[in-house]
Design an enzyme around this catalytic site. Structure first.
Site, PDB file in Angstrom:
ATOM      1  N   GLY A   9       0.822  -1.023   0.026  1.00  0.00           N
ATOM      2  CA  GLY A   9      -0.104  -0.073   0.078  1.00  0.00           C
ATOM      3  C   GLY A   9       0.767   1.259  -0.094  1.00  0.00           C
ATOM      4  N   ALA A  10       0.477   2.301   0.687  1.00  0.00           N
ATOM      5  CA  ALA A  10       1.081   3.519   0.612  1.00  0.00           C
ATOM      6  C   ALA A  10       2.820   3.253   1.204  1.00  0.00           C
ATOM      7  CB  ALA A  10       0.482   4.566   1.767  1.00  0.00           C
ATOM      8  N   MET A  11       2.931   2.750   2.232  1.00  0.00           N
ATOM      9  CA  MET A  11       4.163   2.608   2.922  1.00  0.00           C
ATOM     10  C   MET A  11       5.107   1.778   2.140  1.00  0.00           C
ATOM     11  SD  MET A  11       4.462   4.933   5.199  1.00  0.00           S
ATOM     12  CE  MET A  11       5.859   4.479   6.341  1.00  0.00           C
ATOM     13  N   ALA A 129       3.247   8.124   4.100  1.00  0.00           N
ATOM     14  CA  ALA A 129       2.738   8.247   2.612  1.00  0.00           C
ATOM     15  C   ALA A 129       1.272   7.782   2.556  1.00  0.00           C
ATOM     16  CB  ALA A 129       3.459   6.831   2.076  1.00  0.00           C
ATOM     17  N   LYS A 185       5.142   5.237  19.869  1.00  0.00           N
ATOM     18  CA  LYS A 185       4.226   5.561  18.878  1.00  0.00           C
ATOM     19  C   LYS A 185       2.986   5.125  18.838  1.00  0.00           C
ATOM     20  CE  LYS A 185       4.348   6.098  13.810  1.00  0.00           C
ATOM     21  NZ  LYS A 185       4.436   5.536  12.502  1.00  0.00           N
ATOM     22  N   SER A 256      -4.821   8.210   9.907  1.00  0.00           N
ATOM     23  CA  SER A 256      -4.905   6.974   9.106  1.00  0.00           C
ATOM     24  C   SER A 256      -6.324   6.321   9.372  1.00  0.00           C
ATOM     25  CB  SER A 256      -3.949   6.103   9.025  1.00  0.00           C
ATOM     26  OG  SER A 256      -3.769   5.347  10.361  1.00  0.00           O
ATOM     27  N   GLU A 269      -7.082  -0.562  12.392  1.00  0.00           N
ATOM     28  CA  GLU A 269      -6.045  -1.051  13.288  1.00  0.00           C
ATOM     29  C   GLU A 269      -6.221  -0.767  14.735  1.00  0.00           C
ATOM     30  OE1 GLU A 269      -2.528   0.738  11.204  1.00  0.00           O
ATOM     31  OE2 GLU A 269      -2.068  -1.242  10.776  1.00  0.00           O
TER      32      GLU A 269
HETATM   33  P1  NAD Z   1      -2.464   0.802   3.212  1.00  0.00           P
HETATM   34  O1  NAD Z   1      -3.883   0.870   3.699  1.00  0.00           O
HETATM   35  O2  NAD Z   1      -2.156   1.910   2.163  1.00  0.00           O
HETATM   36  O3  NAD Z   1      -2.240  -0.449   2.445  1.00  0.00           O
HETATM   37  C1  NAD Z   1      -2.434  -1.823   3.270  1.00  0.00           C
HETATM   38  C2  NAD Z   1      -2.992  -2.629   2.368  1.00  0.00           C
HETATM   39  O4  NAD Z   1      -4.243  -2.089   1.748  1.00  0.00           O
HETATM   40  C3  NAD Z   1      -2.214  -3.041   0.971  1.00  0.00           C
HETATM   41  O5  NAD Z   1      -2.259  -4.251   0.764  1.00  0.00           O
HETATM   42  C4  NAD Z   1      -3.049  -2.173   0.062  1.00  0.00           C
HETATM   43  O6  NAD Z   1      -2.764  -2.613  -1.488  1.00  0.00           O
HETATM   44  C5  NAD Z   1      -4.297  -2.168   0.234  1.00  0.00           C
HETATM   45  N1  NAD Z   1      -5.187  -0.971  -0.170  1.00  0.00           N
HETATM   46  C6  NAD Z   1      -4.713   0.287  -0.008  1.00  0.00           C
HETATM   47  N2  NAD Z   1      -5.752   1.203  -0.377  1.00  0.00           N
HETATM   48  C7  NAD Z   1      -6.797   0.314  -0.679  1.00  0.00           C
HETATM   49  C8  NAD Z   1      -8.074   0.610  -1.180  1.00  0.00           C
HETATM   50  N3  NAD Z   1      -8.502   1.814  -1.377  1.00  0.00           N
HETATM   51  N4  NAD Z   1      -8.884  -0.417  -1.504  1.00  0.00           N
HETATM   52  C9  NAD Z   1      -8.397  -1.793  -1.394  1.00  0.00           C
HETATM   53  N5  NAD Z   1      -7.137  -2.109  -1.038  1.00  0.00           N
HETATM   54  C10 NAD Z   1      -6.361  -0.762  -0.619  1.00  0.00           C
HETATM   55  O7  NAD Z   1      -1.584   1.117   4.399  1.00  0.00           O
HETATM   56  P2  NAD Z   1      -0.126   1.683   4.952  1.00  0.00           P
HETATM   57  O8  NAD Z   1      -0.535   3.108   4.927  1.00  0.00           O
HETATM   58  O9  NAD Z   1       0.572   1.549   3.774  1.00  0.00           O
HETATM   59  O10 NAD Z   1       0.043   1.011   6.246  1.00  0.00           O
HETATM   60  C11 NAD Z   1       0.799  -0.048   6.477  1.00  0.00           C
HETATM   61  C12 NAD Z   1       1.238  -0.043   7.780  1.00  0.00           C
HETATM   62  O11 NAD Z   1       2.277   1.065   7.877  1.00  0.00           O
HETATM   63  C13 NAD Z   1       0.367   0.075   8.897  1.00  0.00           C
HETATM   64  O12 NAD Z   1       0.498  -0.774  10.034  1.00  0.00           O
HETATM   65  C14 NAD Z   1       0.214   1.586   9.164  1.00  0.00           C
HETATM   66  O13 NAD Z   1      -0.268   1.940  10.215  1.00  0.00           O
HETATM   67  C15 NAD Z   1       1.751   1.577   9.101  1.00  0.00           C
HETATM   68  N6  NAD Z   1       2.014   3.143   8.644  1.00  0.00           N
HETATM   69  C16 NAD Z   1       1.628   4.045   7.948  1.00  0.00           C
HETATM   70  C17 NAD Z   1       2.161   5.152   7.652  1.00  0.00           C
HETATM   71  C18 NAD Z   1       1.465   5.935   6.818  1.00  0.00           C
HETATM   72  O14 NAD Z   1       1.632   7.326   6.540  1.00  0.00           O
HETATM   73  N7  NAD Z   1       0.636   5.453   5.702  1.00  0.00           N
HETATM   74  C19 NAD Z   1       3.094   5.713   8.427  1.00  0.00           C
HETATM   75  C20 NAD Z   1       3.525   4.896   9.344  1.00  0.00           C
HETATM   76  C21 NAD Z   1       3.086   3.761   9.537  1.00  0.00           C
END
Ligand code: NAD
Length: 308
Positions: A9-11, A129, A185, A256, A269
């Site tokens: 996903g984003a990260m 991200a 955190k 988030s 979460e």
């Molecule tokens: P995310 O929601 O962007 O992605 C997680 C999963 O969900 C991935 O498999 C992605 O493909 C899927 N996904 C994303 N958007 C979707 C949609 N609209 N429909 C269907 N599937 C979708 O998660 P993230 O932000 O990358 O977070 C991953 C981990 O990192 C989490 O534990 C989060 O708390 C942590 N984190 C996030 C951030 C941030 O800024 N995003 C910062 C620090 C830590």
């Protein structure tokens, strides 16, 4: 280094992009069909302020992951970690290290069900991200990564990974107490994420309310008490300063959990933040009424919004 990012996903996209740009061999593993299709067709696009860039990067589904890698970086949402590790067990070999960079608490125990302790590296990151649309990630800002091997035998390879990430501009360091940073955190997230989602407000709006301080201080007290039982000392006054300093820097931000639940009707979460503290509180006989109620309210909202 051969690296698989499990959860792109984003990260996962941010880390995949930055590591690929510095010559690492990265494969993204994900399950979101539209995202996989977009990256396979057009590459991974990243947007950083005015700048955009597109890279070719391999992205596959978990069931297609068969090639052994040196390191897996886990970046699923918390509730999907175990399921993902189960699905990619074919690429986790005897010496494959698995680094967990998820937010939240309790992940080391989940990791230990799938990965020998000598291969587990626990970490925490303050990079951020977002996903703009399938195949397009928003970067921006700056951050750090801290990590620590779960077992002393893993220190050398964890330090190698720190160097690889540092070269990628990820500001990585080896931590001697990653549990402290993870709890700190989680406590910040525990004060902001669910409150903003429940109140449908940004951080500044929530922290400016007349009841914010009482709520925040009670949540901090519950995290501090349970952390102590888990062998992590958080000082309540220092934690309050840390939370207020962090909140002042991102007053206009919707955390988030707000984005997931209110904006996109996705699961949250919460069970790994306030919910974890409430569960552990029960085990230890420590009252955690605010964390318990917050967790229940978020689950109720998930029901109302029929999240998926
Ligand atoms: P995310 O929601 O962007 O992605 C997680 C999963 O969900 C991935 O498999 C992605 O493909 C899927 N996904 C994303 N958007 C979707 C949609 N609209 N429909 C269907 N599937 C979708 O998660 P993230 O932000 O990358 O977070 C991953 C981990 O990192 C989490 O534990 C989060 O708390 C942590 N984190 C996030 C951030 C941030 O800024 N995003 C910062 C620090 C830590």
């Amino acid at each position: 280094m051969k690296i698989a990012i499990a959860g792109a996903g984003a990260m996962g996209c941010r880390f995949g992009y930055m590591l690929t740009k510095t010559g690492q061999e990265v494969t993204l593993i994900d399950e979101w069909p539209a995202h996989i299709e977009a990256i396979q067709k057009n590459g991974l696009k990243v947007v950083d302020g005015e700048n955009t860039d597109t890279i070719d990067i391999k992205i596959i589904r978990p069931e297609e992951a068969t090639e052994e890698v040196d390191v897996v970086i886990a970046f699923t949402k918390s509730m999907k970690l175990g399921e993902m590790l189960e699905k990619i067990k074919a690429i986790i070999h005897e010496d494959t290290k698995v680094l967990c960079l998820l937010n939240g608490l309790g992940h080391e125990d989940t990791m230990a069900k799938y990965v020998p302790r000598k291969n587990i590296i626990m970490g925490v990151t303050i990079w951020t991200a977002g996903i703009i649309e399938p195949g397009v990630a928003r970067l921006g800002g700056t951050g750090t990564v801290e990590m620590q091997a779960a077992d002393p035998s893993g220190v050398a390879i964890a330090k190698e990974l720190v160097e690889v990430m540092d070269k990628a501009g990820l500001n990585a360091s080896y931590s001697e107490d990653v549990h402290f940073s993870t709890w700190r955190k989680a406590c910040v997230n525990g004060t902001m994420n669910a409150t903003c989602a429940i109140l449908d407000a940004n951080i500044g709006e929530v922290f400016d309310t007349s009841t914010a301080e009482a709520i925040v201080m009670q949540i901090i007290a519950e995290f501090v008490a349970v952390a102590e039982k888990e062998g992590v000392h958080l000082d309540p006054a220092a934690m309050k300063d840390y939370v207020y300093t962090a909140s002042n820097k991102v007053r206009g931000h919707y955390p988030s959990m707000h984005q997931d639940l209110i904006q996109n009707h996705r699961f949250t979460e919460v069970d790994f933040l306030n919910g974890f503290v409430a569960r552990k509180g029960k085990e230890y006989g420590i009252p955690t009424p605010y964390c318990q109620l917050i967790t229940e309210l978020i689950h109720a909202k998930e029901d109302i919004l029929k999240v998926k």
